[in-house]
Design a protein around this motif. Structure first.
Motif, PDB file in Angstrom:
ATOM      1  N   ARG A 115      -2.376  -8.099  13.187  1.00  0.00           N
ATOM      2  CA  ARG A 115      -1.454  -7.275  13.967  1.00  0.00           C
ATOM      3  C   ARG A 115      -0.573  -8.140  14.841  1.00  0.00           C
ATOM      4  O   ARG A 115      -1.094  -8.914  15.648  1.00  0.00           O
ATOM      5  CB  ARG A 115      -2.253  -6.299  14.867  1.00  0.00           C
ATOM      6  CG  ARG A 115      -2.985  -5.232  14.089  1.00  0.00           C
ATOM      7  CD  ARG A 115      -1.972  -4.308  13.415  1.00  0.00           C
ATOM      8  NE  ARG A 115      -2.579  -3.386  12.470  1.00  0.00           N
ATOM      9  CZ  ARG A 115      -2.618  -3.556  11.146  1.00  0.00           C
ATOM     10  NH1 ARG A 115      -2.133  -4.650  10.608  1.00  0.00           N
ATOM     11  NH2 ARG A 115      -3.142  -2.652  10.369  1.00  0.00           N
ATOM     12  N   LYS A 166     -11.116  -5.465  -5.844  1.00  0.00           N
ATOM     13  CA  LYS A 166     -12.498  -5.586  -5.342  1.00  0.00           C
ATOM     14  C   LYS A 166     -13.502  -5.142  -6.417  1.00  0.00           C
ATOM     15  O   LYS A 166     -14.281  -4.211  -6.232  1.00  0.00           O
ATOM     16  CB  LYS A 166     -12.675  -4.770  -4.058  1.00  0.00           C
ATOM     17  CG  LYS A 166     -11.768  -5.241  -2.918  1.00  0.00           C
ATOM     18  CD  LYS A 166     -12.082  -4.518  -1.618  1.00  0.00           C
ATOM     19  CE  LYS A 166     -11.307  -5.075  -0.451  1.00  0.00           C
ATOM     20  NZ  LYS A 166      -9.874  -4.741  -0.400  1.00  0.00           N
ATOM     21  N   THR A 168     -15.189  -4.613   6.289  1.00  0.00           N
ATOM     22  CA  THR A 168     -15.127  -4.475   7.759  1.00  0.00           C
ATOM     23  C   THR A 168     -15.397  -3.040   8.216  1.00  0.00           C
ATOM     24  O   THR A 168     -15.606  -2.798   9.391  1.00  0.00           O
ATOM     25  CB  THR A 168     -13.758  -4.939   8.304  1.00  0.00           C
ATOM     26  OG1 THR A 168     -12.738  -4.398   7.485  1.00  0.00           O
ATOM     27  CG2 THR A 168     -13.654  -6.453   8.314  1.00  0.00           C
ATOM     28  N   GLY A 174      -0.026  -5.279   6.002  1.00  0.00           N
ATOM     29  CA  GLY A 174       0.473  -4.079   5.332  1.00  0.00           C
ATOM     30  C   GLY A 174       1.399  -3.292   6.229  1.00  0.00           C
ATOM     31  O   GLY A 174       2.593  -3.573   6.330  1.00  0.00           O
ATOM     32  N   ARG A 175       0.816  -2.310   6.911  1.00  0.00           N
ATOM     33  CA  ARG A 175       1.619  -1.345   7.666  1.00  0.00           C
ATOM     34  C   ARG A 175       2.599  -1.937   8.678  1.00  0.00           C
ATOM     35  O   ARG A 175       3.703  -1.403   8.821  1.00  0.00           O
ATOM     36  CB  ARG A 175       0.683  -0.318   8.328  1.00  0.00           C
ATOM     37  CG  ARG A 175       0.066   0.616   7.287  1.00  0.00           C
ATOM     38  CD  ARG A 175      -1.126   1.357   7.816  1.00  0.00           C
ATOM     39  NE  ARG A 175      -2.267   0.455   8.003  1.00  0.00           N
ATOM     40  CZ  ARG A 175      -3.443   0.846   8.474  1.00  0.00           C
ATOM     41  NH1 ARG A 175      -3.621   2.106   8.818  1.00  0.00           N
ATOM     42  NH2 ARG A 175      -4.425  -0.013   8.596  1.00  0.00           N
ATOM     43  N   PRO A 209      -7.188 -10.181   6.280  1.00  0.00           N
ATOM     44  CA  PRO A 209      -6.451  -8.958   6.612  1.00  0.00           C
ATOM     45  C   PRO A 209      -6.719  -8.608   8.085  1.00  0.00           C
ATOM     46  O   PRO A 209      -7.305  -9.418   8.805  1.00  0.00           O
ATOM     47  CB  PRO A 209      -7.057  -7.915   5.675  1.00  0.00           C
ATOM     48  CG  PRO A 209      -8.366  -8.460   5.215  1.00  0.00           C
ATOM     49  CD  PRO A 209      -8.490  -9.879   5.668  1.00  0.00           C
ATOM     50  N   LYS A 237       0.439  -8.124  -2.307  1.00  0.00           N
ATOM     51  CA  LYS A 237      -0.886  -7.629  -2.679  1.00  0.00           C
ATOM     52  C   LYS A 237      -0.742  -6.234  -3.300  1.00  0.00           C
ATOM     53  O   LYS A 237      -0.147  -5.339  -2.717  1.00  0.00           O
ATOM     54  CB  LYS A 237      -1.795  -7.544  -1.450  1.00  0.00           C
ATOM     55  CG  LYS A 237      -3.210  -7.082  -1.785  1.00  0.00           C
ATOM     56  CD  LYS A 237      -4.131  -7.278  -0.596  1.00  0.00           C
ATOM     57  CE  LYS A 237      -4.249  -6.083   0.291  1.00  0.00           C
ATOM     58  NZ  LYS A 237      -5.075  -4.991  -0.225  1.00  0.00           N
ATOM     59  N   HIS A 258      -8.314  -1.390  12.757  1.00  0.00           N
ATOM     60  CA  HIS A 258      -9.023  -2.664  12.665  1.00  0.00           C
ATOM     61  C   HIS A 258      -9.769  -2.960  13.962  1.00  0.00           C
ATOM     62  O   HIS A 258      -9.160  -3.125  15.010  1.00  0.00           O
ATOM     63  CB  HIS A 258      -8.056  -3.812  12.365  1.00  0.00           C
ATOM     64  CG  HIS A 258      -7.443  -3.709  11.010  1.00  0.00           C
ATOM     65  ND1 HIS A 258      -8.180  -3.856   9.858  1.00  0.00           N
ATOM     66  CD2 HIS A 258      -6.181  -3.457  10.613  1.00  0.00           C
ATOM     67  CE1 HIS A 258      -7.375  -3.691   8.819  1.00  0.00           C
ATOM     68  NE2 HIS A 258      -6.162  -3.443   9.250  1.00  0.00           N
ATOM     69  N   ASP A 277       0.844  -1.199   0.000  1.00  0.00           N
ATOM     70  CA  ASP A 277       0.000   0.000   0.000  1.00  0.00           C
ATOM     71  C   ASP A 277       0.877   1.246   0.000  1.00  0.00           C
ATOM     72  O   ASP A 277       1.027   1.923   1.022  1.00  0.00           O
ATOM     73  CB  ASP A 277      -0.944  -0.024   1.211  1.00  0.00           C
ATOM     74  CG  ASP A 277      -1.964  -1.143   1.108  1.00  0.00           C
ATOM     75  OD1 ASP A 277      -2.318  -1.520  -0.035  1.00  0.00           O
ATOM     76  OD2 ASP A 277      -2.397  -1.658   2.149  1.00  0.00           O
TER      77      ASP A 277
HETATM   78  O1  C5P Z   1      -1.889  -1.980   6.831  1.00  0.00           O
HETATM   79  P1  C5P Z   1      -2.811  -3.116   7.070  1.00  0.00           P
HETATM   80  O2  C5P Z   1      -2.124  -4.384   7.557  1.00  0.00           O
HETATM   81  O3  C5P Z   1      -3.986  -2.730   7.918  1.00  0.00           O
HETATM   82  O4  C5P Z   1      -3.364  -3.462   5.623  1.00  0.00           O
HETATM   83  C1  C5P Z   1      -4.452  -4.251   5.434  1.00  0.00           C
HETATM   84  C2  C5P Z   1      -4.688  -4.456   3.968  1.00  0.00           C
HETATM   85  O5  C5P Z   1      -5.801  -5.306   3.853  1.00  0.00           O
HETATM   86  C3  C5P Z   1      -5.025  -3.191   3.186  1.00  0.00           C
HETATM   87  O6  C5P Z   1      -4.437  -3.297   1.898  1.00  0.00           O
HETATM   88  C4  C5P Z   1      -6.532  -3.206   3.062  1.00  0.00           C
HETATM   89  O7  C5P Z   1      -6.992  -2.686   1.844  1.00  0.00           O
HETATM   90  C5  C5P Z   1      -6.846  -4.691   3.128  1.00  0.00           C
HETATM   91  N1  C5P Z   1      -8.104  -4.964   3.808  1.00  0.00           N
HETATM   92  C6  C5P Z   1      -9.058  -5.688   3.149  1.00  0.00           C
HETATM   93  N2  C5P Z   1     -10.245  -5.974   3.744  1.00  0.00           N
HETATM   94  C7  C5P Z   1     -10.481  -5.567   4.982  1.00  0.00           C
HETATM   95  C8  C5P Z   1      -9.523  -4.858   5.688  1.00  0.00           C
HETATM   96  C9  C5P Z   1      -8.317  -4.556   5.065  1.00  0.00           C
HETATM   97  O8  C5P Z   1      -8.837  -6.097   2.010  1.00  0.00           O
HETATM   98  N3  C5P Z   1     -11.627  -5.901   5.534  1.00  0.00           N
END
Ligand code: C5P
Length: 240
Positions: A183, A63, A121, A212-213, A180, A34, A192, A12
């Motif tokens: 943590r 998506k 979410t 991600g982060r 996703p 991703k 989240h 990201d």
């Molecule tokens: O930085 P982080 O670990 O929160 O990144 C999560 C990744 O998962 C992001 O790319 C976000 O678009 C994706 N995501 C997702 N569906 C969710 C929550 C996050 O695809 N319900």
């Protein structure tokens, strides 16, 4: 499967150059990446080509949500780039999922793992009741959408860690669940609401985890990725 593939790192970042920097830093520790809306809008197919030339796996997380023909044609183009995994919205309907699945084949004849997105979410029970006018419990709706995705031929769904068990129970063990909201222990859950650690998610049955982060914004991304890979191996050994 090489167990390192279970960690999918979310690139990201806003540019090709920044993505390249992370991929170089992580080296062999990470196999699956991703590419989401931000990076794809900025860097386009170039980033997919770059990752594939390095022998990486690519999860193109766009998506998709449109009429069946448009989604199917888009899945077909992405499949021709050899992406390994993609997302479409289950809310696009049964026919959309069905026709998209038919086009999810790579040039080498292997299937692209096509995943359904159920309820984001960021949405909640009130969205379901007041916005959509659906009188159903959020979790039941997620399970219903996962079942429909399975019936339409999709390979799996994206879901939060605490939904994995129920989805596997309802749709079968082989139905892929990608989670996703991961943590590492001691890490801030950030935005989240329902996060889980890498080990917890794997023990609960997640096939792949998206991070991600905690890696991309880490002071030492390679060390963070290594630690998460270790937790994944740990979780796999503790699965019931
Ligand atoms: O930085 P982080 O670990 O929160 O990144 C999560 C990744 O998962 C992001 O790319 C976000 O678009 C994706 N995501 C997702 N569906 C969710 C929550 C996050 O695809 N319900």
């Amino acid at each position: 499967m090489d167990e390192r593939e279970r960690l999918i790192v979310a690139l990201d970042v806003p540019s090709f150059e920044e993505a390249e920097k992370i991929v170089k830093t992580l080296g062999d520790e990470v196999i699956f990446y991703k590419v989401g809306l931000q990076l794809y809008t900025s860097a386009g197919p170039q980033v997919i080509k770059y990752l594939k030339e390095l022998g990486k796996k690519v999860f193109l997380d766009l998506k998709l949500h449109d009429i069946p023909n448009t989604v199917a044609e888009t899945v077909s183009v992405a499949s021709s780039y050899n992406v390994d995994m993609m997302t479409i919205h289950t809310f696009g309907g049964f026919e959309m999922m069905e026709v998209a699945q038919k086009r999810a084949w790579k040039p080498d004849g292997n299937q692209v793992i096509l995943l359904g997105v159920t309820i984001l979410t960021s949405l909640d029970q009130a969205f379901l009741n007041d916005f959509l006018g659906v009188d159903r419990n959020l979790k039941d709706e997620i399970l219903q959408l996962a079942s429909l995705a399975k019936s339409a031929g999709l390979s799996g769904v994206v879901a939060s860690p605490n939904e994995v068990r129920d989805i596997k129970l309802q749709c079968g063990e082989e139905f892929i669940v990608v989670t996703p909201g991961i943590r590492p222990e001691g890490y801030d859950s950030m935005d989240h609401a329902r996060s889980a650690s890498p080990k917890e998610a794997i023990i609960m049955g997640a096939d792949y985890i998206v991070v991600g982060r905690p890696i991309v914004q880490s002071d030492d991304p390679l060390k963070s990725a290594r630690e998460i890979q270790e937790k994944i191996r740990n979780g796999l050994s503790q699965r019931p």
